[in-house]
Design an enzyme around this catalytic site. Structure first.
Site, mmCIF file in Angstrom:
data_model
loop_
_atom_site.group_PDB
_atom_site.id
_atom_site.type_symbol
_atom_site.label_atom_id
_atom_site.label_comp_id
_atom_site.label_asym_id
_atom_site.label_seq_id
_atom_site.Cartn_x
_atom_site.Cartn_y
_atom_site.Cartn_z
ATOM 1 N N HIS A 60 0.853 -1.355 0.018
ATOM 2 C CA HIS A 60 0.118 -0.064 0.122
ATOM 3 C C HIS A 60 0.959 1.334 0.029
ATOM 4 C CE1 HIS A 60 -4.413 -1.332 0.886
ATOM 5 N NE2 HIS A 60 -3.621 -2.396 0.742
ATOM 6 N N GLY B 292 4.788 6.128 -4.170
ATOM 7 C CA GLY B 292 6.116 5.535 -4.215
ATOM 8 C C GLY B 292 6.476 5.057 -2.635
ATOM 9 N N SER C 118 5.034 6.876 3.398
ATOM 10 C CA SER C 118 3.863 8.153 3.361
ATOM 11 C C SER C 118 2.679 7.406 4.086
ATOM 12 C CB SER C 118 3.559 8.903 2.049
ATOM 13 O OG SER C 118 3.142 7.706 1.196
ATOM 14 N N GLU D 242 -3.068 9.294 4.139
ATOM 15 C CA GLU D 242 -3.505 8.313 3.335
ATOM 16 C C GLU D 242 -4.189 7.128 4.317
ATOM 17 O OE1 GLU D 242 -0.125 6.241 1.721
ATOM 18 O OE2 GLU D 242 0.620 8.344 1.003
ATOM 19 N N HIS E 252 -1.125 -13.368 -1.283
ATOM 20 C CA HIS E 252 -2.344 -13.458 -0.487
ATOM 21 C C HIS E 252 -2.441 -14.653 0.008
ATOM 22 C CE1 HIS E 252 -4.848 -10.425 -3.238
ATOM 23 N NE2 HIS E 252 -4.062 -9.878 -2.019
ATOM 24 N N ASP F 4 -6.053 -17.803 2.030
ATOM 25 C CA ASP F 4 -5.585 -19.249 1.701
ATOM 26 C C ASP F 4 -6.375 -20.396 2.559
ATOM 27 O OD1 ASP F 4 -4.394 -21.660 1.078
ATOM 28 O OD2 ASP F 4 -2.349 -20.750 1.345
ATOM 29 N N SER G 79 -3.447 -23.652 3.506
ATOM 30 C CA SER G 79 -1.975 -23.163 4.468
ATOM 31 C C SER G 79 -1.933 -21.622 4.786
ATOM 32 C CB SER G 79 -0.911 -23.801 3.724
ATOM 33 O OG SER G 79 -0.551 -23.120 2.483
ATOM 34 N N ASP H 60 3.894 -20.124 0.619
ATOM 35 C CA ASP H 60 3.994 -21.098 -0.502
ATOM 36 C C ASP H 60 3.156 -20.762 -1.668
ATOM 37 O OD1 ASP H 60 1.271 -21.716 0.341
ATOM 38 O OD2 ASP H 60 1.931 -23.151 1.655
#
EC number: 1.11.1.7
Length: 324
Positions: free
Chosen positions: A66, A72, A76, A84, A192, A244, A247, A252
């Site tokens: 994020h 960049g 921030s 933000e 993820h 997931d 696992s 992985d």
């Protein structure tokens, strides 16, 4: 026409030259003289935080992403409100990610040789590598030399982060904007595998996908009914589940195997398999953990170069939550 073509070529050349200059200013061993032990200090601080709660890992990794996609990789995202962090896309960031950087910064500054010499942006980049390693993912050299930005606004987050409902074109457009390829995007999506999400981010896929079908046809029906049990219609919006289902505490390639079975939690996950243009890469990562790990190292290194401030730009914050 020729003049416009020449201008376009010059603009592309300038952009490539700028990108190569920026990445050249980042380097491993940047603090070799000013704070030679910085990597060990951050490693120990992150390990201690991780032992307190597993959420440290996905929270820190998501925080880095994020940060880099908005203004960049300049820390921030760490600046206190108004910033933000007030945008809805950032309000779901887990506090453990921020706390990880705070703890690591405190540890670095306890060393008299290092005090106020290491940027919060670099500490976040190092902490991200550590949580990947702690969950079983690959280790990789982290380029350093980022400076901290002085500006952070709610408005800058708008249209800057990928959304759960994105299709492949939308994902590629957003990642390409930062010099990241489709393969980079798919590899980074693999993070993820240790992520979590709030029920409201995917409830439409399991309850009201379309007038003809309540469940998204690209979603494995057995998985959809499991999701309904974990996320009933009037569920507490603070409830989050693992992305997931097989696992969730191990970095992985199970994420890609899940996509092959229709177990991608977000539309933006499952589309990587349902769209033929990206399916081959998903299959490659599902079949070879080594291929995924190498692609992830390449992608997160490139991510760490996005929009960085180096040299005299920005500052090195004494407190990561406020400008000096």
């Amino acid at each position: 026409m020729e003049k416009k073509t020449n201008q376009a070529i010059f603009s592309i050349f300038s952009l490539l030259l700028f990108s190569s200059c920026v990445s050249a200013q980042l380097r491993t061993g940047f603090y070799q003289r000013s704070c030679p032990n910085v990597e060990n200090i951050v490693r120990n601080a992150v390990r201690q935080k991780f032992q307190q709660t597993f959420v440290t890992a996905p929270a820190t990794l998501r925080l880095f992403f994020h940060d880099c996609f908005v203004r960049g990789c300049d820390a921030s995202i760490l600046l206190a409100s108004p910033s933000e962090r007030d945008h809805p896309d950032d309000m779901s960031l887990a506090g453990d990610g921020f706390d990880t950087v705070v703890k690591a910064k405190q540890a670095v500054d306890r060393d008299p040789n290092c005090r106020n010499k290491v940027s919060c942006a670099d500490i976040l980049a190092l902490a991200t590598r550590e949580v990947v390693v702690l969950t079983g993912g690959p280790s990789y050299p982290v380029e350093l030399g980022r400076r901290d930005g002085r500006l952070s606004t709610k408005a800058s987050v708008q249209h800057s982060l990928p959304q759960p409902g994105f299709n492949l074109n939308q994902l590629n457009t957003m990642f390409n904007r930062h010099g990241l390829s489709q393969t980079d995007m798919i590899a980074l999506s693999g993070a993820h595998t240790i992520g979590f999400a709030h029920c409201g981010k995917f409830s439409k896929r399991i309850y009201s996908f379309s007038p003809k079908t309540r469940i998204d046809p690209s979603l494995n029906r057995g998985y959809a009914f499991q999701l309904r049990q974990m996320c009933p219609i009037r569920v507490d919006p603070r409830i989050a589940i693992n992305m997931d289902p097989t696992s969730p505490r191990t970095f992985d390639n199970a994420y890609f195997k899940n996509l092959q079975q229709g177990r991608g939690l977000f539309t933006s996950d499952q589309v990587l398999f349902t769209d033929r243009r990206s399916r081959a890469t998903v299959n490659m990562f599902a079949n070879s953990e080594g291929a995924f790990r190498q692609a992830f190292i390449s992608a997160i290194t490139k991510l760490g170069r996005v929009g960085v401030k180096t040299g005299n730009a920005g500052e090195i914050r004494r407190d990561c939550s406020r400008v000096n």
